[in-house]
Design a protein around this motif. Structure first.
Motif, PDB file in Angstrom:
ATOM      1  N   TYR A  34       0.841  -1.206   0.000  1.00  0.00           N
ATOM      2  CA  TYR A  34       0.000   0.000   0.000  1.00  0.00           C
ATOM      3  C   TYR A  34       0.869   1.246   0.000  1.00  0.00           C
ATOM      4  CZ  TYR A  34      -3.429   3.435   1.612  1.00  0.00           C
ATOM      5  OH  TYR A  34      -4.226   4.520   1.721  1.00  0.00           O
TER       6      TYR A  34
ATOM      7  N   PHE B  69       2.433   1.921  -3.374  1.00  0.00           N
ATOM      8  CA  PHE B  69       1.483   2.403  -4.382  1.00  0.00           C
ATOM      9  C   PHE B  69       0.995   3.810  -4.080  1.00  0.00           C
ATOM     10  CE2 PHE B  69       0.862  -2.019  -5.890  1.00  0.00           C
ATOM     11  CZ  PHE B  69       0.878  -1.766  -7.245  1.00  0.00           C
TER      12      PHE B  69
ATOM     13  N   SER C  69       4.364   6.275  -4.215  1.00  0.00           N
ATOM     14  CA  SER C  69       3.945   6.189  -5.616  1.00  0.00           C
ATOM     15  C   SER C  69       4.912   5.403  -6.490  1.00  0.00           C
ATOM     16  CB  SER C  69       3.771   7.585  -6.236  1.00  0.00           C
ATOM     17  OG  SER C  69       2.631   8.172  -5.733  1.00  0.00           O
TER      18      SER C  69
ATOM     19  N   GLN D 277       5.007   2.487  -8.129  1.00  0.00           N
ATOM     20  CA  GLN D 277       4.152   1.365  -8.556  1.00  0.00           C
ATOM     21  C   GLN D 277       4.969   0.139  -8.884  1.00  0.00           C
ATOM     22  OE1 GLN D 277       1.327   2.385 -11.589  1.00  0.00           O
ATOM     23  NE2 GLN D 277       1.069   4.426 -10.731  1.00  0.00           N
TER      24      GLN D 277
ATOM     25  N   GLY E 124       5.860  -1.599  -5.678  1.00  0.00           N
ATOM     26  CA  GLY E 124       4.618  -2.148  -5.134  1.00  0.00           C
ATOM     27  C   GLY E 124       4.215  -3.406  -5.875  1.00  0.00           C
TER      28      GLY E 124
END
Lengths: 310, 382
Positions: free
Chosen positions: A264, A267, A271, A273, A276
């Motif tokens: 979490y 992501f 940020s 991704q 994540g």
């Protein structure tokens, strides 16, 4: 002509209509048609997984905050080497193991009493107590524990009357495990109850007449015969607690992150991704491996799936 | 009650044959306002095979479970080898039990099942394998030691259950209708097998069943129960030939009941009239005498009645009655006739013909005569 019951005639009409829409000779594909929605759903998830896999191979450019165009294994290297993630992984795995063991230990007596009690009232109370938590969401329940266990919570209030405390009962690892066990218990009981029901009472009586006391009966007869329930309940509790988000977040207060919390954060906080997605993939892989190992060790047959032996 | 006392008197008269293995004294079992077992008393000599026979709900299984220790009697005393076992739990009693559904342990092999009681009862671990092998041989399953329970046939599972119940050499073997679920051929085979093993080991055995044939075949003694009460406690032949009351007479064998009222009483015989038909029979109860005008029923077994086309062929029988054949049932070794007797208010009786010269001598609708001897009619108070 004889008057058949209305339901029979209605069914006849329906069947004639069905024959027009879906001729009988297509009946062979019916099972596959019924399977289709489930396959579609899982298929979509697999597509998503490909997306995640794609993301996991792209690194975040910290100057532009855009994902790189080229593929690299950088994220995997980071996820597997950085102490932060190792710490999170150890916490999650150790936690889910402890939670699974404790939950099964607590759930078996509950399931056993619920199935075997001769008192209908007691069975009803146990059943209601079992289903009640399902009506209260996980997040609400976690906040409930904050109220009870907090520094000015019920427990510390009560302890202060005795002149002791206050103790720090939340925002630590035991609090997260406690919350998870409390959350998992109903699942485990629900999966163990059918396994206990499947043990004939006569078998326990037989063990007793053959010289076993109740502890021996429990160890040599009830436990081995309830094994399918243990495997099923253990798998469910293990995977659910390994991937849990809310309890570590709320009862851990940010200091006791599990894998899901780390994902979490990547992501939605940093940020990143790519990282994540990498963590998510690793979690899926680890969870699947775990399930595969359990199946390899005990066989899927013990789950009482597949054809029953005569 | 009179019947139970008769049973005890019999033992007292015969004197000490063997020591008493099981003694049940005035045992009651009450659930709420339902009396499952009502004042049951009996003694069982060591080495004997007793069958408790009765319809479902007669209290026979409850009585067995109390002897096993799974239920405590509301009142009364049970003693095994002279020692009261009132508060001894099942695992401290020396009782082997074969359960209705066998209750074998599916997660163990045949040998592990048989070894279970030895391990629980702390037998010397070195002697266990030999003992298990001995008892597997006893039930003729020597080569099946490592089979899983679900790999054995129904009959083989029965044998494992017997071996498991006997391997620790218990004082008492209890059988809770273990044969009820078997098909007839296997059941009859296993009945003889139980008998053989019981004789070979000399273990005192109590068997519970609703199968009268099984009771007659396997037992030294039969206790017939109904509505929680012991109706009769006697040897199989006595249970069959001298039933102590009309329930026992009706429960065992195929018995015709002829209702009437007493006309005359002599020393050994009772004359009574059923419909317009004068009949004669033996009075069974010893404690009361019948009186003229009393309602009674005479019991006569289907195999003690003969059927013929003309009365002169029944000359040797004391009673002959005219009737008409209602139904003919071919059962292989015998033919069963249902005969309606007009003079007995159209009572229908069943008659066995064990030696039919052809498929059946008579057809439905035939006019026939039936006859029997007065000594074969047992008269009970209505």
């Amino acid at each position: 002509m004889r008057a058949y019951p209305l339901t029979w005639r209605l069914l006849d009409v329906l069947e004639t209509g069905l024959e027009k829409v879906f001729p009988r000779r297509l009946a062979g594909i019916t099972p596959y048609l019924m399977l289709a929605p489930a396959v579609l759903l899982v298929g979509l998830l697999v597509l998503g997984l490909f997306q995640v896999a794609d993301g996991s191979l792209r690194t975040l450019d910290t100057t532009t905050f855009l994902m790189s165009e080229s593929y690299s294994l950088d994220n995997f290297r980071r996820a597997l080497s950085e102490p932060l993630f190792r710490n999170v992984a150890v916490k999650s795995f150790a936690g889910s193991l402890i939670v699974t063991a404790m939950t099964l230990v607590l759930a078996l007596p509950y399931a056993y009493v619920m199935v075997r009690t001769k008192s209908a009232a007691l069975r009803k109370i146990l059943l209601i107590a079992l289903f009640l938590p399902f009506f209260i969401g996980q997040v609400v329940r976690a906040y409930g524990w904050l109220i009870i266990l907090g520094n000015q919570g019920l427990v510390n209030e009560a302890l202060s009357f005795l002149g002791i405390g206050p103790f720090r009962l939340i925002y630590n690892y035991p609090a997260v495990l406690f919350g998870l066990i409390q959350y998992m218990l109903p699942f485990a009981v629900l999966m163990l109850a059918p396994a206990v029901t499947a043990i004939p009472e006569e078998t326990e009586a037989a063990a007793e007449s053959l010289g076993a006391n109740w502890i021996q009966t429990f160890i040599h007869v009830v436990l081995p015969m309830a094994r399918p329930g243990f495997v099923g309940a253990g798998l469910v509790v293990m995977t659910l607690s390994l991937t849990d988000f809310a309890i570590p977040a709320i009862l851990g207060g940010g200091s006791q992150d599990f894998i899901a919390n780390a994902i979490y954060d990547q992501f939605f906080r940093t940020s990143d991704q790519g990282l994540g997605a990498t963590l998510a993939l690793l979690l899926v892989a680890a969870g699947s491996t775990l399930v595969a190992i359990v199946f390899a060790l005990v066989g899927t047959g013990t789950l009482q799936m597949g054809r029953a032996k005569q | 009650m009179a019947v139970a006392e008769t049973g005890l008197d019999r033992l007292a008269v015969e004197g000490p044959v063997g020591s008493t293995a099981v003694s049940v004294r005035n045992v009651n079992m009450v659930f709420g306002d339902y009396r499952a077992v009502d004042d049951a008393s009996f003694d069982l000599q060591e080495g004997k095979f007793l069958t408790i026979l009765g319809p479902s709900g007669s209290g026979k299984t409850t009585l067995l479970r109390m002897i096993a220790g799974f239920q405590a009697p509301t009142s009364g005393e049970i003693a095994i080898n002279g020692i009261p076992v009132g508060h001894v739990p099942p695992n401290k009693r020396s009782i082997g039990m074969v359960f209705q559904k066998l209750a074998l342990f599916p997660h163990m092999t045949a040998a592990q099942n048989v070894a279970f009681p030895l391990k629980m009862r702390r037998f010397d671990a070195r002697t266990i394998p030999a003992r298990v092998a001995k008892y597997l041989d006893l039930v003729k399953l020597g080569g099946f030691a490592n089979r899983r329970i679900h790999e054995l046939s129904g009959g083989q599972q029965q044998r494992i259950a017997i071996a498991r119940a006997l391997v620790f050499e218990p004082d008492l073997l209890l059988l809770d209708e273990p044969l009820a679920a078997l098909d007839r051929k296997l059941r009859e085979e296993m009945q003889l097998e139980f008998r053989r093993i019981q004789r070979e080991l000399g273990v005192t055995t109590i068997n519970v069943t609703h199968d009268q044939r099984e009771a007659l075949v396997v037992s030294d003694e039969i206790i017939v129960m109904d509505k929680g009460r012991i109706q009769q406690n006697a040897k199989p032949s006595a249970t069959y030939r001298q039933p102590s009351n009309s329930f026992v007479a009706g429960f065992i064998g195929v018995t015709n009941f002829l209702s009437g009222s007493v006309t005359d009483v002599t020393d050994s015989e009772v004359a009574f009239i059923a419909g317009t038909q004068p009949l004669c029979g033996r009075w069974v109860a010893t404690d009361v005498r019948p009186s003229a005008g009393q309602s009674v029923k005479g019991a006569v077994r289907a195999e003690q009645i003969r059927v013929a086309a003309t009365p002169d062929r029944l000359d040797d029988l004391q009673t002959t009655v005219a009737g008409s054949v209602m139904d003919v049932i071919f059962e292989g070794e015998r033919v069963v006739y249902e005969v309606r007797l007009a003079s007995l208010q159209d009572a229908t009786i069943r008659v066995f013909d064990h030696d039919p010269s052809q498929h059946a001598e008579f057809e439905a609708g035939a006019r026939v005569f039936v006859g029997w001897n007065a000594r074969d009619v047992l008269v009970f108070a209505e």
